[in-house]
Design a protein around this motif. Structure first.
Motif, PDB file in Angstrom:
ATOM      1  N   ARG A 194      27.742  40.796  16.485  1.00 41.49           N
ATOM      2  CA  ARG A 194      26.492  40.894  15.732  1.00 41.49           C
ATOM      3  C   ARG A 194      25.828  42.223  16.054  1.00 41.49           C
ATOM      4  NH1 ARG A 194      26.049  35.792  18.169  1.00 41.49           N
ATOM      5  NH2 ARG A 194      26.258  34.018  16.758  1.00 41.49           N
ATOM      6  N   VAL A 195      24.904  42.608  15.181  1.00 42.35           N
ATOM      7  CA  VAL A 195      24.049  43.754  15.461  1.00 42.35           C
ATOM      8  C   VAL A 195      22.611  43.304  15.218  1.00 42.35           C
ATOM      9  CG1 VAL A 195      23.397  46.099  14.841  1.00 42.35           C
ATOM     10  CG2 VAL A 195      25.803  45.437  14.793  1.00 42.35           C
ATOM     11  N   LEU A 196      21.747  43.467  16.237  1.00 44.16           N
ATOM     12  CA  LEU A 196      20.333  43.123  16.114  1.00 44.16           C
ATOM     13  C   LEU A 196      19.584  44.345  15.609  1.00 44.16           C
ATOM     14  CD1 LEU A 196      19.835  41.219  19.512  1.00 44.16           C
ATOM     15  CD2 LEU A 196      20.598  40.308  17.311  1.00 44.16           C
ATOM     16  N   VAL A 197      18.684  44.134  14.648  1.00 43.89           N
ATOM     17  CA  VAL A 197      17.989  45.257  14.006  1.00 43.89           C
ATOM     18  C   VAL A 197      16.481  45.011  13.996  1.00 43.89           C
ATOM     19  CG1 VAL A 197      17.804  46.681  11.932  1.00 43.89           C
ATOM     20  CG2 VAL A 197      19.985  45.571  12.483  1.00 43.89           C
ATOM     21  N   LYS A 198      15.718  46.019  14.443  1.00 44.44           N
ATOM     22  CA  LYS A 198      14.252  45.988  14.393  1.00 44.44           C
ATOM     23  C   LYS A 198      13.794  47.069  13.419  1.00 44.44           C
ATOM     24  CE  LYS A 198      10.293  44.470  16.269  1.00 44.44           C
ATOM     25  NZ  LYS A 198       9.875  43.061  16.181  1.00 44.44           N
ATOM     26  N   THR A 199      12.877  46.701  12.511  1.00 44.63           N
ATOM     27  CA  THR A 199      12.406  47.670  11.506  1.00 44.63           C
ATOM     28  C   THR A 199      10.904  47.878  11.633  1.00 44.63           C
ATOM     29  OG1 THR A 199      12.062  45.927   9.862  1.00 44.63           O
ATOM     30  CG2 THR A 199      14.223  46.979   9.897  1.00 44.63           C
ATOM     31  N   ALA A 200      10.442  48.999  11.096  1.00 44.46           N
ATOM     32  CA  ALA A 200       9.009  49.340  11.166  1.00 44.46           C
ATOM     33  C   ALA A 200       8.175  48.398  10.299  1.00 44.46           C
ATOM     34  CB  ALA A 200       8.795  50.789  10.726  1.00 44.46           C
ATOM     35  N   ASP A 201       8.717  47.972   9.139  1.00 38.92           N
ATOM     36  CA  ASP A 201       7.952  47.153   8.201  1.00 38.92           C
ATOM     37  C   ASP A 201       8.166  45.653   8.373  1.00 38.92           C
ATOM     38  OD1 ASP A 201       7.031  49.508   7.070  1.00 38.92           O
ATOM     39  OD2 ASP A 201       8.730  49.619   5.673  1.00 38.92           O
ATOM     40  N   GLY A 202       9.018  45.265   9.316  1.00 41.18           N
ATOM     41  CA  GLY A 202       9.275  43.836   9.500  1.00 41.18           C
ATOM     42  C   GLY A 202      10.193  43.280   8.418  1.00 41.18           C
ATOM     43  N   ALA A 203      10.450  41.959   8.498  1.00 41.55           N
ATOM     44  CA  ALA A 203      11.361  41.311   7.555  1.00 41.55           C
ATOM     45  C   ALA A 203      10.712  41.161   6.189  1.00 41.55           C
ATOM     46  CB  ALA A 203      11.777  39.937   8.093  1.00 41.55           C
ATOM     47  N   SER A 204      11.390  41.639   5.162  1.00 44.19           N
ATOM     48  CA  SER A 204      10.912  41.498   3.786  1.00 44.19           C
ATOM     49  C   SER A 204      12.099  41.687   2.856  1.00 44.19           C
ATOM     50  CB  SER A 204       9.824  42.520   3.467  1.00 44.19           C
ATOM     51  OG  SER A 204      10.369  43.830   3.438  1.00 44.19           O
ATOM     52  N   GLY A 205      11.940  41.272   1.608  1.00 39.80           N
ATOM     53  CA  GLY A 205      13.016  41.424   0.633  1.00 39.80           C
ATOM     54  C   GLY A 205      13.391  42.869   0.421  1.00 39.80           C
ATOM     55  N   THR A 206      12.391  43.747   0.412  1.00 40.41           N
ATOM     56  CA  THR A 206      12.647  45.176   0.202  1.00 40.41           C
ATOM     57  C   THR A 206      13.446  45.758   1.355  1.00 40.41           C
ATOM     58  OG1 THR A 206      10.555  45.337  -0.997  1.00 40.41           O
ATOM     59  CG2 THR A 206      11.549  47.396  -0.245  1.00 40.41           C
TER      60      THR A 206
END
Length: 842
Positions: free
Chosen positions: A665-677
């Protein structure tokens, strides 16, 4: 006596029809299960046997055992070995087999084949005998692929079309060069198979110049055993092992049979439940039939019939009923087996073609179950009938339970119930698997205890409904009195519904609680917004982590890169992570030391640390597959879970020791959080790859929820059989109760109770009995659900009991609906009785 028994069977057609139906449904379920599983098993076995038609001997690499701290690598099958195999005396030809994972997208870009059944392989030469071409030509080069005919049919792909697919790297868009037919079991089960030329397959699956297997065809006149001996001599037995095609087909058949046995056992459990419930109804039916014919049986005794003859006459009736139910159940079961097979095809789980398999064992089982269950259920009423003294029976001084018998019954029920509760409670304090058997035993003891005590429990529980029944006036009062008039009969009727609802409620409580605990696990253990993985559970290419890191809006990533090692002489799996980011991507509770991953510092879950005797500051040596080792230090110990556990260390430490690095697996953190976009952005960054899943924590939870929902729906459908049998029991009981109370009903009509009042009385009686069974069933189900949860909680720290109040209300409403529907015919029959004829009846 035989003629008398037959006359009695035909004299009570309507009532005995209910008994036949109850037994028939259970027998139909048993025979349907056997027909279905035997048919599917034989179809797959025949299909797999055809798949080995072109293989007389298969050559495979022999796996090497690990010794001490040395990790032995599995040898490879080289081109030289293939050439040697071709030249062995008695060999007509040899084919090098290459296989791996290939995900094919349909024309809408969605994965087909279910992930785990998405396979790839090599097409040998211009005309591979394993895969006859239906249209087109053999694939050549990396820009061509051949697909199986079932996949082509499902997707609409034709020769010349571009198809999107992926192995474990970037998306490829080769042209369909040909469409072939195959007996491959995965394809028959709804999977997909893509074939490339041999060189391309070796390159795509990371096996340049080597093969997974060498399949050798014998020349005419050469036996498989002789060819095997020749190959053993030419290739040696140290690095490779040879297996005849006959043995491969036999092993495959055994594997299929073994995999089907679990399904068969599961279905037979539910068939057993339906039969168990049906047993109560049969016993109830014969008890009432015998009670109604007490004077007739007494007259037989008076004119010379012995007790044994009376018992035998009732058992002959049961035998006839059992034979009729067994034959009709077998015929219905054959229909069920055929229907289940068609249903699988409808749901997309394609099954190989083949005849419907009806074995002598299935026929014998159906007839045996029907006869044995019916005769066992009828034995006690028959024995009871034979014991009634003729004079007492002819004077109608009979059928009432003595105080002694009731005290004995209640004492026995209390002992069983107490033993069951004590055993279940003791099981909740044990560890996982150790407590399963005691809990199962306790559940059986408790259900038996409650069943025995049901007559005693019926009075106070039904009395609790008195205030509501008063609303319905005289009809309500009479309904309450009728429902407790014969506690044994009420108990047997309610118990049938109780067992079904106990299982349904218990399963629902467990499924809801597990879903909640998995939600908590995902939310508490992972801070990452997304988890990226392969659709079939195999390893991701390390390029995926690199691409995600380079995507705009991604703040940090970490792979979970598993590598096998040996520690202290035993096998241990290490997980390489991004040491600098893992603390930001997870939220693992620290049980000792500090959560620090980097360089030679590692963190270990509590169970692994306990097995090795480690604590914060302990040091150990890990030995890798390349023969080298490294000295590591435990910086901290954390609470593991089903998502993350084991030894976590920096990926830079383990990657140099891996021949083919891959990430689970690869864990991913994004600046905008979880969203459809954001999800769309990540998927596009990975080339909208059908083989790769990008899931938020909610997606992970929804996946689990789908599994539980599917499982519950299947269980509801299977347990619905027991509920149908219970409905028949309520109808049977009410119909016979109306027959017994014909004189009483006539008197009620004569003193002014109208037909509507009679109907209302019978319906309310049925409703009260059904709700009584429903309350007992839901109560026991909640208890068993709680107990099973306590047992699971020892292995799942986030487990939390969740009571599905809305569903339990639906179950209670279902019980009430069962009561109302079951009373329709008996209520109508009671209302239509001629009052004068009823009053004159005995």
């Amino acid at each position: 006596m035989f003629r008398t028994a037959l006359r009695n069977v035909f004299a009570h057609k309507a009532r005995l029809l209910m008994t036949v139906l109850a037994v028939m449904l259970g027998v139909a379920f048993v025979s349907g299960t056997l027909v279905f599983t035997n048919t599917i098993s034989e179809a797959y076995q025949n299909s797999s046997a055809k798949g080995f038609d072109q293989v007389d001997v298969a050559v495979s690499a022999k796996s090497q055992e690990d010794k001490g701290n040395t990790i032995s690598r599995t040898p490879e099958l080289t081109q030289a070995m293939l050439d040697k195999s071709t030249k062995v005396p008695g060999a007509a030809s040899a084919v090098g087999v290459v296989s791996g994972f290939t995900a094919i997208a349909d024309k809408d870009g969605k994965l087909i084949g279910g992930g785990f059944q998405s396979q790839g392989g090599n097409y040998w030469g211009d005309k591979d005998p394993r895969y006859p071409l239906k249209s087109g030509s053999a694939p050549r080069g990396k820009d061509q692929v051949a697909i199986d005919s079932e996949t082509a049919k499902r997707t609409g792909y034709q020769v010349g079309d571009k198809v999107r697919l992926s192995v474990n790297g970037p998306v490829l868009t080769p042209t369909v060069s040909g469409i072939f037919t195959t007996d491959d079991g995965n394809v028959a089960a709804g999977g997909s198979l893509a074939l490339y030329d041999t060189a391309t397959a070796q390159q795509l699956f990371g096996k340049p110049g080597t093969y997974d297997e060498i399949d050798v065809k014998a020349a005419p006149g050469t036996s498989q055993s002789a060819l095997k001996a020749g190959l053993d001599s030419a290739l040696g037995t140290k690095l490779v092992e040879t297996t005849t095609g006959r043995k491969l087909a036999a092993d495959q058949a055994e594997q299929i049979s073994s995999s089907m046995s679990g399904l068969k056992q599961g279905l037979l459990v539910f068939a057993g439940i339906a039969l168990f419930v049906g047993t109560f109804i049969i016993a109830n039916t014969f008890t009432m039939l015998v009670a109604q014919r007490t004077k007739e049986l007494a007259l037989l005794r008076a004119v010379g019939a012995s007790r044994r003859q009376v018992t035998r006459s009732v058992l002959i009736e049961a035998f006839v009923v059992g034979v009729v139910a067994g034959v009709s159940g077998l015929l219905a079961g054959i229909g069920i087996g055929a229907g289940l097979r068609s249903l699988m095809n409808t749901l997309g789980a394609t099954v190989p073609d083949g005849p419907l398999v009806i074995t002598p064992g299935t026929v014998a089982t159906a007839l045996g179950v029907g006869v044995v269950i019916t005769m066992l259920a009828a034995w006690l009423p028959a024995r009871r009938a034979a014991k009634i003294p003729p004079v007492a029976a002819m004077s109608s001084v009979h059928a009432k339970a003595t105080t002694k018998s009731l005290v004995l019954r209640n004492t026995l029920g209390a002992l069983f119930g107490a033993a069951g509760v004590a055993t279940v409670l003791a099981a909740t304090t044990m560890d996982g698997t150790d407590g399963q058997a005691p809990m199962g035993l306790g559940a059986v003891l408790l259900i038996i205890g409650v069943f025995i005590l049901t007559p005693l429990l019926s009075r106070p529980l039904i009395a609790a409904a008195a205030p509501i029944l008063r609303i319905f006036g005289v009809s309500g009062k009479l309904a309450r009195q009728n429902s407790v008039r014969n506690p044994r009969r009420t108990a047997a009727t309610a118990s049938a519904l109780m067992i079904g609802l106990t299982l349904i409620t218990g399963m629902t409580v467990m499924a809801g609680s597990l879903q909640k605990s998995i939600d908590k696990m995902a939310s508490s253990a992972i801070k990452a917004d997304y988890v990226v993985s392969m659709a079939n559970g195999i390893e991701l290419s390390p390029d995926v982590d690199k691409k995600l890191n380079a995507t705009a809006g991604v703040t940090s990533t970490s792979p979970l890169r598993n590598v096998y090692s040996r520690v202290d002489g035993t096998g241990e799996s290490l997980t390489g992570v991004n040491g600098a980011a893992i603390a930001r991507l997870t939220d693992l509770k620290v049980a000792g030391g500090t959560f620090k991953v980097g360089g030679t510092q590692v963190v270990v879950d509590k169970d692994t640390a306990k097995s090795h005797g480690w604590k914060a500051g302990s040091a150990f040596t890990a030995h890798y597959e390349d023969g080298r080792s490294s000295r590591l230090t435990v910086s901290g110990i954390y609470e593991g879970n089903d998502l993350i556990r084991g030894i976590l260390l920096d990926k830079n430490v383990v990657t140099p020791h891996m021949t083919a690095p891959g990430d689970m697996r690869v864990l991913v953190k994004t600046a905008d959080g979880a969203s459809g976009t954001t999800k769309d952005k990540l998927e596009k960054a990975l080339g909208t790859n059908p083989a790769i899943k990008v899931q938020s924590k909610q997606d992970l939870s929804d996946d689990v929820a789908k599994i539980f929902t599917l499982m519950l729906n299947m269980l509801y459908g299977l347990l619905g059989m027991a509920v149908i049998v219970a409905v028949l029991g309520v109808i049977n009981t009410l119909a016979m109760s109306v027959f017994e109370r014909s004189q009483e009903i006539g008197m009620l009509r004569a003193i002014g109770l109208d037909r509507k009042g009679i109907k209302r009385m019978v319906r309310l009686e049925s409703l009260v009995i059904s709700l009584f069974g429903g309350v007992l069933g839901i109560g026991l189900g909640v208890f068993f659900g709680w107990a099973a949860g306590e047992l699971l909680g020892t292995q799942m720290p986030t487990y939390e009991l969740v009571l599905p109040w809305m569903r339990m209300a639906v179950f209670l409403l279902l019980a009430g609906t069962v009561g109302v529907l079951a009373a329709l015919w008996p209520a109508r029959r009671a209302a239509r009785l001629n009052m004068l004829a009823a009053i004159k009846s005995e």
